[in-house]
Design an enzyme around this catalytic site. Structure first.
Site, PDB file in Angstrom:
ATOM      1  N   HIS A 435       0.762  -1.410  -0.274  1.00 37.81           N
ATOM      2  CA  HIS A 435       0.034   0.224   0.110  1.00 37.81           C
ATOM      3  C   HIS A 435       0.950   1.276   0.074  1.00 37.81           C
ATOM      4  CE1 HIS A 435      -2.179   3.585   2.155  1.00 37.81           C
ATOM      5  NE2 HIS A 435      -3.256   3.028   1.161  1.00 37.81           N
ATOM      6  N   CYS A 766      34.947   2.393 -24.780  1.00 36.13           N
ATOM      7  CA  CYS A 766      34.095   2.638 -23.570  1.00 36.13           C
ATOM      8  C   CYS A 766      34.665   3.411 -22.304  1.00 36.13           C
ATOM      9  CB  CYS A 766      33.559   1.053 -23.279  1.00 36.13           C
ATOM     10  SG  CYS A 766      34.982  -0.074 -23.094  1.00 36.13           S
TER      11      CYS A 766
END
Length: 812
Positions: A435, A766
């Site tokens: 919830h 990279c």
């Protein structure tokens, strides 16, 4: 509308009972969102294999008929006069008065007869005194911009006429819980324009098995290609309420549809309690402890996860086709412990991520540091701060003030009046579908759930910062820390001829990072996955049975919880980390570097000191390719290969490309490829490409030879710089010389790009340089590099720079 449809509509408007088979999604005005959805699935999807327990709706007409014939509708209006939802006592007094009026009223006899007959008919199908779930279904619930999650009550394991009537009356009264009144006021829904229908549905005996919640979209990022499944033992209310920390699974939809079994993530939850039937006392259900051994196991099998995910895809497609646009769904499932069968017991539209505009990107970043008090699961990606208000029960919510940080055990819908004024929420219990998580997403505030002891460690009145900006882990810091919000309109990012890829380390951030404009991943690091998700040296797992040290054995057991086979733990966790990244960027290439720990880093893993030598200079020692074929490590490398094979063969993620680091010689490259073939990773088979890092001068000098055995290169400027200039990049004494922009390094880079192009091999970079230096990125464009892989936080600014320079040099 045809005459028949018009007549059917008129009939539905004045009936007390409508069976699921007679209800469709268009019937929300008569039976509410929950029941309309159950009817839609029961009538259309059971024939497609989705199991839905039968039941009936007590209609909104029945609710209004009851209020009118009991003569209490005006009294309810009177009770709500002078309502002030910001005054907790005012809200509580009025809500209590309305609920008492409804519970004290008598059902008209004709309504009683209709409900009783329908229940008897359900008993004929399932057996005498059938156990049913009695669920409220408001006529305005589950709208695209309002979840109404848990606003009204649900009653489980109800049997017999008398208990059913009582549960129905309580359900009708729950339309006026404090939280429901407050929620409607906030959403500007009139209290009498909304009515309540009740769903009476055969219970699935999940008290003897398990149940859970699943979404056909990632609840945190809105990533559309994943089904998120949560589960725990017993009845499902505990997961919805956040009373347990459940198991969690992600399944990748595109390859699931192709027949693969792509479970790309599994996490064991604590699952301390379970809700079961109770035959004594007034309460038909109770919570009992889960045995320790069961807590460490998953509550459902891989095959059951896949079955649920397939149903999620079917349900999502049905609702999307129905409305003519993508419609992600929020579903509840249950497993029957008697029959072993799975069922869907509820489905509704997802109401948070599906409403967001993903062309506008917001990134939250902390601007300082602090001591971490507690850690839990991050909900969303925002940051909030304020004074902590530690509240133990709803009786204390009146003391909560706007802008404070709510700290509590768990929340339920009664807490919503204060949740909406909190700057952040922290709970001890609950998972990402509880919830607190659902409501905080809807409210757009940061929330950290499942901290276990947050309400004890965080002190009343303490100034804290709650950060969900670091991936799946949420942190609560011990002071107020400044933060910034970067806003970006993705529609303004230009396309470039040079492929812009990303360096991605953390699989938990992959879904979120995938929204940044990109052409895939130029560098994914195995080391991050091993360090964060495995933590144990692979040989310690392989040789676990021979380890005598009790302390070390305990550490390994705790790290590999739920796994008898320790090597399988390594394979599965590494495959899941790889799979999360490959799935996030699918179908674009994801270049994954095989493990590149140095010996000192391997020693830091649990059990590592048993297997790793001490080297004077690990940076240029036993690392990368030299480990993979050596007798001391080749079997451990085999586990890495098995993990990758699993990603390709079981998950169907063929966009992943292995890359070999620190490969000093061509001969070494051949040996590594031979080792990979032993485990089914044969270059060229199933479109498999194998890359090599270009980070040693020998890789540049012999680039023609390396091109003959590898499909492509990725330049690692960090190591290439230190080895070209002959310095230790970790040494402060020579750090002033270390510079990727040095002419010698640039000659190396330009040379290998030229040779790769000549040999028709892919070439990318990279290393750190283009992320740090715009001029280096421009230099790479001029050299004609295929792709540049950047750190995520520099992608946008470097892309703009590259686009501008491509236009200038005519490469677009």
């Amino acid at each position: 509308m045809t005459l028949k449809n018009h007549i059917d509509k008129l009939k539905k408007q004045a009936q007390f009972i409508l069976w699921f088979k007679d209800v469709q999604i268009e019937d929300i005005p008569y039976v509410g969102g929950k029941n309309a959805s159950l009817g839609e699935m029961y009538g259309n999807l059971t024939k497609k294999g989705v199991r839905v327990p039968n039941g009936f709706s007590i209609t909104a007409y029945a609710y209004r008929y009851f209020l009118k014939h009991a003569g209490i509708d005006q009294a309810i209006k009177n009770a709500l006069r002078g309502l002030n939802t910001h005054d907790m006592k005012n809200l509580s007094d009025r809500g209590q008065k309305v609920r008492a009026l409804i519970r004290a009223a008598e059902f008209p006899s004709e309504l009683k007869v209709a409900i009783s007959k329908a229940y008897k008919d359900l008993c004929k199908e399932y057996g005498s005194k059938t156990d049913v779930a009695v669920r409220s279904s408001a006529t305005a619930e589950d709208l695209p911009d309002a979840s109404f999650a848990g606003q009204q009550e649900t009653y489980l394991n109800i049997r017999g006429d008398h208990d059913l009537m009582e549960a129905c009356k309580k359900c009708f009264a729950s339309l006026f819980t404090n939280r429901a009144i407050s929620y409607r006021e906030d959403k500007h829904f009139g209290h009498f324009k909304i009515a309540l229908s009740i769903g009476v549905q055969k219970m699935v005996r999940s008290d003897l098995a398990s149940s859970g919640v699943m979404f056909s979209i990632d609840t945190e990022t809105g990533f559309e290609n994943a089904v998120f499944v949560t589960g725990a033992y017993g009845l499902g209310e505990n997961i919805v309420q956040g009373a347990v920390n459940p198991d969690e699974f992600y399944v990748f939809k595109p390859t699931l549809k192709k027949g693969f079994k792509p479970i790309i993530s599994r996490k064991v939850g604590r699952k301390k309690i379970k809700m079961v039937y109770c035959s004594q006392g007034n309460n038909p259900v109770k919570n009992i402890p889960v045995p320790i051994d069961d807590r460490k196991k998953f509550c459902i099998t891989d095959d059951e996860v896949i079955q649920l995910a397939k149903w999620a895809v079917i349900i999502e497609k049905h609702y999307s086709d129905k409305v003519g646009k993508f419609k992600p769904m929020d579903m509840e499932w249950a497993k029957d412990g008697k029959t072993g069968k799975l069922f869907i017991v509820q489905a509704r539209p997802e109401t948070v991520q599906s409403q967001k505009d993903y062309s506008k990107l917001e990134t939250y970043k902390l601007k300082g540091k602090g001591k971490i008090i507690v850690v839990g699961k991050a909900v969303g990606s925002k940051i909030g701060s304020g004074v902590a208000n530690v509240i133990k029960s709803t009786k204390e919510i009146g003391k909560f003030r706007k802008g404070q940080v709510l700290v509590t055990e768990m929340t339920d819908p009664d807490w919503e009046p204060i949740m909406k004024i909190a700057s952040a929420i922290v709970t001890n219990r609950g998972g990402r579908t509880c919830h607190a998580a659902i409501i905080s997403r809807e409210l757009g505030i940061p929330c950290v759930v499942g901290t276990l002891d947050g309400s004890e460690k965080i002190k009343q009145g303490q100034k804290v910062t709650v950060s969900c900006a670091g991936g799946e882990e949420g942190n609560v810091y011990d002071k107020l820390i400044n933060y910034e919000i970067e806003k970006l309109n993705l529609k303004t990012i230009p396309k470039t001829h040079t492929k812009i890829m990303m360096n991605v380390g953390n699989p938990a951030q992959a879904f979120e990072l995938s929204f940044i404009p990109n052409n895939g991943v130029g560098l994914a690091r195995e080391e991050f996955i091993i360090n964060s998700y495995i933590k144990v040296h692979p040989r310690a797992l392989m040789e676990f049975k021979s380890i005598k040290n009790p302390k070390l054995r305990k550490e390994i057991e705790e790290a590999s919880q739920g796994y008898e086979d320790k090597t399988q733990f390594f394979i599965d966790k590494l495959a899941e980390g790889m799979g999360m990244i490959a799935a996030a960027f699918y179908p674009n290439d994801v270049i994954l570097r095989m493990s590149d720990f140095k010996t000192n880093e391997y020693r830091n893993l649990i059990g590592g000191e048993l297997y790793e030598p001490i080297e004077d200079n690990p940076m240029i020692g036993w690392r990368g390719a030299s480990r993979y074929y050596s007798p001391e490590y080749r079997k451990a490398f085999g586990l890495e290969c098995k993990a990758m094979k699993k990603v390709i063969d079981e998950m169907g993620l063929t966009n992943i490309k292995p890359m070999i680091p620190f490969c000093r010689t061509v001969e070494e490259g051949k040996k590594v490829l031979k080792e990979m073939e032993k485990y089914g990773l044969k270059k060229g088979q199933n479109h498999l490409e194998v890359y090599v890092m270009c980070e040693i001068p020998s890789n540049v000098i012999l680039a023609d030879e390396f091109s003959k055995i590898f499909n492509g290169f990725s330049i690692g400027t960090n190591d290439l710089t230190q080895l070209t200039l002959g310095l230790d990049r970790d040494s402060e004494l020579v750090s002033n010389i270390y510079d990727e922009r040095n002419k010698a390094v640039k000659v190396m880079v330009a040379t290998v790009i030229e040779k790769a192009k000549k040999n028709k091999r892919k070439i990318g970079i990279c290393g750190q340089a283009p992320s740090d230096y715009p001029e280096f990125a421009r230099f790479l464009v001029e050299c004609g590099i295929d792709s540049i892989s950047l750190n995520p936080d520099t992608v946008v600014k470097t892309t703009l720079e590259i686009a501008k320079h491509e236009k200038k040099v005519g490469r677009h």
